[in-house]
Design a protein around this motif. Structure first.
Motif, mmCIF file in Angstrom:
data_model
loop_
_atom_site.group_PDB
_atom_site.id
_atom_site.type_symbol
_atom_site.label_atom_id
_atom_site.label_comp_id
_atom_site.label_asym_id
_atom_site.label_seq_id
_atom_site.Cartn_x
_atom_site.Cartn_y
_atom_site.Cartn_z
ATOM 1 N N ILE A 131 23.856 -15.030 24.314
ATOM 2 C CA ILE A 131 24.610 -13.770 24.339
ATOM 3 C C ILE A 131 23.832 -12.666 23.608
ATOM 4 O O ILE A 131 23.697 -11.543 24.107
ATOM 5 N N ALA A 132 23.282 -13.012 22.447
ATOM 6 C CA ALA A 132 22.521 -12.024 21.670
ATOM 7 C C ALA A 132 21.297 -11.546 22.444
ATOM 8 O O ALA A 132 20.981 -10.346 22.447
ATOM 9 N N ALA A 133 20.607 -12.480 23.107
ATOM 10 C CA ALA A 133 19.397 -12.107 23.853
ATOM 11 C C ALA A 133 19.735 -11.230 25.054
ATOM 12 O O ALA A 133 19.007 -10.284 25.378
ATOM 13 N N LYS A 160 31.225 -20.560 29.705
ATOM 14 C CA LYS A 160 32.502 -19.985 29.287
ATOM 15 C C LYS A 160 32.294 -18.944 28.175
ATOM 16 O O LYS A 160 32.861 -17.836 28.224
ATOM 17 N N ALA A 161 31.464 -19.286 27.204
ATOM 18 C CA ALA A 161 31.219 -18.364 26.080
ATOM 19 C C ALA A 161 30.587 -17.070 26.575
ATOM 20 O O ALA A 161 30.965 -15.972 26.130
ATOM 21 N N ILE A 162 29.658 -17.178 27.500
ATOM 22 C CA ILE A 162 28.987 -15.974 28.026
ATOM 23 C C ILE A 162 29.990 -15.131 28.811
ATOM 24 O O ILE A 162 30.043 -13.904 28.670
ATOM 25 N N LYS A 163 30.796 -15.780 29.619
ATOM 26 C CA LYS A 163 31.798 -15.046 30.410
ATOM 27 C C LYS A 163 32.819 -14.375 29.491
ATOM 28 O O LYS A 163 33.202 -13.227 29.715
ATOM 29 N N ASP A 164 33.229 -15.117 28.451
ATOM 30 C CA ASP A 164 34.214 -14.575 27.508
ATOM 31 C C ASP A 164 33.656 -13.391 26.720
ATOM 32 O O ASP A 164 34.423 -12.578 26.194
ATOM 33 N N SER A 169 28.188 -6.821 34.309
ATOM 34 C CA SER A 169 27.861 -7.422 35.611
ATOM 35 C C SER A 169 26.838 -8.554 35.490
ATOM 36 O O SER A 169 26.263 -8.981 36.490
ATOM 37 N N LEU A 170 26.594 -9.033 34.288
ATOM 38 C CA LEU A 170 25.627 -10.120 34.083
ATOM 39 C C LEU A 170 25.949 -11.315 34.985
ATOM 40 O O LEU A 170 27.100 -11.723 35.092
ATOM 41 N N ILE A 187 32.409 -24.824 36.810
ATOM 42 C CA ILE A 187 32.290 -24.290 35.439
ATOM 43 C C ILE A 187 32.224 -22.762 35.426
ATOM 44 O O ILE A 187 32.074 -22.165 34.367
ATOM 45 N N GLY A 188 32.315 -22.143 36.600
ATOM 46 C CA GLY A 188 32.382 -20.678 36.649
ATOM 47 C C GLY A 188 31.048 -19.963 36.666
ATOM 48 O O GLY A 188 30.979 -18.756 36.403
#
Lengths: 209, 362
Positions: A131-133, A160-164, A169-170, A187-188
């Motif tokens: 997420i930070a990158a 899930k963490a990235i989506k949350d 638009s990533l 897993i989305g």
């Protein structure tokens, strides 16, 4: 131009010496940087297509990627001067708990060969680091790799963490030996590629949509 | 427990290789270490060997061989709470989990040039003496015979050894740019392996088969082209198969991944059996047995991804379908298509054992 067609061919063959010679010759002849770049990318695209058809294998892909990388090093200043940016910015890594790097490295190689800027976070990457990158580099796509069945749950948690995290638009794409289209959907993830070459087309399709 | 029914494990496996009638299909299995840990928490009383006893495995390992240039000289370079970085006895720098299994992260390979291979690694490999404890092998062999097991020696073949010493990138690019170098590494590694095998046999350990490990494929194809494999590695695989046959033994080859493109070469080299036939990498005995079932025994192919669902209907259909297909040739042994992962519960695996016993009868 015959020289640029030849450049494409030597990339396909993985001939690093010729790739550097022809790239330098094109630079010296003041061929527009965009045209040289297109010739190089065309070579890697063809390697990817042949790889998917099992006409070439990992060794051929590796030497083609190395030839591309060395030619790109010569071309880089011209690209900067001409204001030509990478096609997309991508972050990639193996999910937390997974120390495997082979598949991830091949995808990074093919993405670079397609003129993507690739931020490789390595292996055993926690979700917060992805997420930070993504935020730091303003990435448009993130690639998650998992080679083991034992790290598939970590991939699910990372998606899930990235989506949350609400990163606009990533796009999140996944791959690895045990990963399937069904699992990616479950897993989305936004996309799945069964192989490194397919990962290029996958990103182009997702981001062009 | 290998004397169930009228046949010992050894007789059963030998009859499988001869495509003769058996009371049931032979059985064996592999597990991730974390799987056994989970099962112990869920009620398994014992270790992996106890699970194999419940399965009534027919196979007994005599020894394991992975020849290395610097035997016994591996050392930890640094470590943190969860990982340790090791320069191993193959010269590889790698990061391992302290409390988990799995392939390590490869950080570097010291054998990165032909010069270093010729000046350091090749002499070291050739001069390290025997790499197996022949007396321990003798004891294990005696035990396998007492239990009626099919006794095998396991070892890592030259492609895997080359990758271990030099890494994937150097090995695979070397296949393209310095094929004679890679050929030399393969020949040398095979020579060392054969020397060790000869030493075991010289001690009177006449085991039943050589089970060789070398992952040469991934889920999409073989790592290198069939032509490259044929030129650089295959001659040594053939040498191993010929050595086994010259000693009245069978040759089992283990590789993960999609090997459909090289099955004909395996037949040509004289392989007797392929294991574990990874289902998620497009290997399917329902199509392989009709085509290759008379030349190659099939060992495995039951999909661990289906096991990991813990869905009894899904698992039963997988085992029923694969065992029915395998039994048609009389040349099939049960094994999952990889190692049983920790997503599989102990309750589920006991159900799997029951299914293998039920559907594995002839």
């Amino acid at each position: 131009m015959a020289e640029l067609q030849e450049l494409t061919q030597v990339i396909i063959k993985g001939n690093r010496a010729e790739a550097k010679r022809l790239t330098q010759a094109a630079i010296d002849a003041q061929v527009p940087a965009r045209q040289v770049l297109d010739a190089l990318v065309a070579g890697m695209d063809e390697v990817g297509r042949r790889f998917q058809r099992n006409e070439v294998f990992v060794p051929e892909m590796l030497i083609a990627s190395r030839a591309m990388k060395e030619a790109m090093a010569l071309l880089e200043p011209m690209l900067v001067k001409a204001g030509i940016k990478p096609e997309y910015i991508a972050v990639i890594g193996a999910v937390q708990g997974d120390l495997h790097d082979i598949g991830k490295n091949l995808v990074a190689m093919m993405w670079r060969g397609a003129n993507f800027q690739v931020v490789d976070l390595g292996t055993n990457v926690p979700a917060e680091k992805f997420i930070a990158a993504v935020k730091e580099h303003r990435a448009q796509v993130v690639g998650l790799s998992s080679l083991l069945t034992t790290t598939m749950p970590a991939m699910q948690a990372t998606v899930k963490a990235i989506k949350d995290a609400g990163l606009g638009s990533l796009k999140v794409v996944v791959g690895g030996a045990p990963i399937t289209q069904d699992f990616a959907k479950e897993i989305g993830a936004d996309g799945f590629s069964p192989d490194a070459a397919g990962a290029v087309d996958l990103v182009r399709k997702l981001l062009a949509a | 427990m290998t004397t169930q029914g009228s046949l010992t494990g050894r007789e059963r496996v030998n009859r499988m290789f001869a495509r003769q009638d058996q009371d049931r299909i032979p059985r064996h299995e592999s597990f991730w270490p974390e799987t056994i840990t989970r099962w112990q928490e869920e009620g398994l009383s014992g270790e992996q060997s106890d699970v194999l006893d419940l399965l009534e495995s027919d196979f007994g390992q005599v020894t394991w061989m992975w020849p290395s240039p610097f035997r016994g000289q591996g050392r930890t370079i640094q470590q943190d709470a969860s990982t340790r970085v090791v320069r191993d006895e193959h010269g590889k720098l790698a990061r391992y989990w302290k409390n988990k299994s799995g392939t390590p992260e490869h950080l570097g390979f010291d054998c990165d040039s032909r010069e270093k291979w010729e000046q350091v690694y090749k002499p070291a490999l050739l001069n390290t003496g025997l790499q197996v404890d022949v007396h321990a092998a003798k004891r294990a062999f005696r035990r396998a015979r007492e239990l009626g097991q099919w006794a095998y020696v396991a070892g890592v073949e030259s492609f895997e050894q080359t990758r271990t010493m030099m890494g994937d990138e150097i090995t695979l690019m070397g296949m393209m740019e310095y094929p004679e170098w890679i050929r030399d590494v393969s020949v040398t590694c095979t020579d060392v392996m054969l020397r060790n095998l000869d030493a075991i046999v010289a001690e009177g350990v006449h085991f039943d088969g050589l089970w060789t490990y070398g992952d040469m494929a991934y889920n999409h194809a073989t790592m290198c082209s069939p032509a490259t494999y044929r030129e650089l590695i295959w001659p040594d695989h053939k040498r191993l198969a010929m050595w086994a046959h010259a000693h009245n033994m069978k040759f089992i080859y283990h590789t993960d991944g999609d090997i459909n493109g090289v099955m004909d070469l395996y037949v040509e080299a004289g392989f007797d059996c392929i294991q574990p036939l990874e289902a998620k990498a497009n290997m399917d005995i329902r199509t392989l047995c009709p085509k290759y079932g008379q030349q190659l025994a099939m060992f495995g192919n039951c999909n661990v991804m289906k096991y990991a669902t813990n869905d009894r209907a899904v698992i039963e259909e997988e085992i029923r379908a694969k065992l029915e297909a395998g039994k048609k040739t009389r040349g099939y042994a049960y094994h999952s298509d990889h190692s049983v992962p920790p997503q599989v519960s102990w309750e589920t695996y006991q159900f799997i054992i029951d299914l293998v016993k039920r559907y594995g009868k002839y």
